[in-house]
Every structure is written in structure tokens, then in C-alpha cells.
Scaffold this motif. Sequence first.
Motif, PDB file in Angstrom:
ATOM      1  N   ASP A  63      39.505  75.683  88.718  1.00 36.75           N
ATOM      2  CA  ASP A  63      40.700  76.483  88.665  1.00 36.75           C
ATOM      3  C   ASP A  63      40.454  77.719  87.968  1.00 36.75           C
ATOM      4  O   ASP A  63      40.057  78.147  87.048  1.00 36.75           O
ATOM      5  N   PRO A  64      41.308  79.061  88.499  1.00 39.94           N
ATOM      6  CA  PRO A  64      41.150  80.171  87.918  1.00 39.94           C
ATOM      7  C   PRO A  64      41.467  80.368  86.351  1.00 39.94           C
ATOM      8  O   PRO A  64      40.864  80.977  85.672  1.00 39.94           O
ATOM      9  N   GLY A 128      35.433  87.195  86.852  1.00 39.94           N
ATOM     10  CA  GLY A 128      36.546  87.376  87.192  1.00 39.94           C
ATOM     11  C   GLY A 128      37.073  85.937  87.340  1.00 39.94           C
ATOM     12  O   GLY A 128      36.480  84.991  87.453  1.00 39.94           O
ATOM     13  N   LYS A 129      38.489  85.988  87.517  1.00 40.01           N
ATOM     14  CA  LYS A 129      39.193  84.540  87.566  1.00 40.01           C
ATOM     15  C   LYS A 129      39.367  84.239  88.959  1.00 40.01           C
ATOM     16  O   LYS A 129      39.244  83.073  89.402  1.00 40.01           O
ATOM     17  N   ASP A 135      43.596  83.586  99.961  1.00 36.62           N
ATOM     18  CA  ASP A 135      43.180  82.394 100.484  1.00 36.62           C
ATOM     19  C   ASP A 135      42.998  81.362  99.098  1.00 36.62           C
ATOM     20  O   ASP A 135      41.973  81.586  98.525  1.00 36.62           O
ATOM     21  N   PRO A 136      43.840  80.081  98.805  1.00 31.10           N
ATOM     22  CA  PRO A 136      43.585  79.491  97.735  1.00 31.10           C
ATOM     23  C   PRO A 136      42.340  78.599  97.647  1.00 31.10           C
ATOM     24  O   PRO A 136      41.978  78.381  96.665  1.00 31.10           O
ATOM     25  N   ASN A 137      41.717  78.712  98.924  1.00 29.37           N
ATOM     26  CA  ASN A 137      40.435  77.801  98.977  1.00 29.37           C
ATOM     27  C   ASN A 137      39.143  78.881  98.381  1.00 29.37           C
ATOM     28  O   ASN A 137      38.356  78.186  98.287  1.00 29.37           O
ATOM     29  N   ILE A 142      33.432  82.506  92.560  1.00 26.97           N
ATOM     30  CA  ILE A 142      32.173  83.106  91.907  1.00 26.97           C
ATOM     31  C   ILE A 142      32.241  82.246  90.430  1.00 26.97           C
ATOM     32  O   ILE A 142      31.157  81.977  89.972  1.00 26.97           O
ATOM     33  N   LYS A 143      33.261  82.306  89.865  1.00 25.12           N
ATOM     34  CA  LYS A 143      33.476  81.490  88.631  1.00 25.12           C
ATOM     35  C   LYS A 143      33.141  80.189  88.647  1.00 25.12           C
ATOM     36  O   LYS A 143      32.050  79.543  87.732  1.00 25.12           O
TER      37      LYS A 143
END
Length: 193
Positions: A63-64, A128-129, A135-137, A142-143
Motif C-alpha cells: 500500500d502507498p 515515491g508513494k 489507477d488504483p492498480n 515502484i515502492k
Amino acid sequence: MADDDDFSLFAQEVEGVTPLKKDEVYLAKKGAPVDYEARKLAAQVAAEADRNHLSHDYVLKVDPNDMLEYKKDGVQDGVFKRLRQGKYGIEARLDLHRRTVEQSRQQVFQFVEDCIKHDIRVAIIVHGKGDREPDPNNQATIKSYINKWLRDLDDVMAFHSAQRHHGGLGAVYVLFRKSEKARLENWEKHQKR
């Protein structure tokens, strides 16, 4: 008997196959010059590409707002705590904003190699988060890969999401293994006591 069975099976498999006519086969001209330098360069490029074992296949999404943390066996708790608290000096930085997964994969691999080559112990990777993705997918892509790749690199001893003033959940501190030179210097320093 078994040879007869094998031959019969082979004959059945190739039944109806017609051989190619000699003029249908393309053969390189005899005596055509071979560019050995181009072949050598292509082999070197291919070998370098093969060194990067980081996968850009499927990755378990984070998750971000997830905190990333990892510690290999042998890393002392106090060392990991200081890393987590951002108390080590950051000697190198890699920013992956606006990079594709493939670009990030290549840059992370090269960055880690460079850090080891230059005896860098602590670095920061800004990934980055990914919470601004429409797009939620695609959020935290990258995280998520950073979380996987750093675990897959032998030279990475530990990592942890950064303190807020260093990028917070959008960055990660990375602790690299000591080089043999640094280990020897550390051992000599402690022997003088």
C-alpha cells in the motif's frame, strides 16, 4: 525390438514431410566479412544485461502508506534501530520519481553496485508513494518493486522507510554490507584499544 519400435514411431512422425529444395535454403555468402568487433560488443552488452538478476515480473503489491522494513540475520538490533531512526549519515541518493519499472530496475541494480564499489554503507532511495496514480492498480508500483528488489540483493543488509524529513513513506534507507577493506579498518581500529 525396441529399435524397430523407435524407427516405426519416427517414420510415423515424419510421414508427409517433404524435404526443402536446395535453392529454398538461405546460406550466407562464402567469404563474407565477419564483424568480430560488433560481435564482441554485443556479447559484452548481453553479459552485462545478464548480471542484473532483479525481476520485473509479478510483485506483491504494498500500500502507498505501508512502512517498508527488512533486516538480514546478523544485523545487530542497535544498528537497525539507528538506521530506522535516520541517525546514520546518508552517503548516496537515488531518486526514482517518474521512472518506469524497467528504468528503476536497471538504476537500482547499478546504484547498489556503485555503492559497494565506493564503500558506501548507508544510502537513501526515493521511490515515491505512488498514491497520486489515477489507477488504483498502479499505486505504489515502484515502492512494491523496491521492497522486493532490495531483499533480492546480497549486498543489502537492511532497509527501512525513511523519517519524514528524508521523504517518509516515499523513501527508504538502505544499509549495505561492509567491504573487506572497511571490515579490516574496523578490526584494526578496535584492536588498538
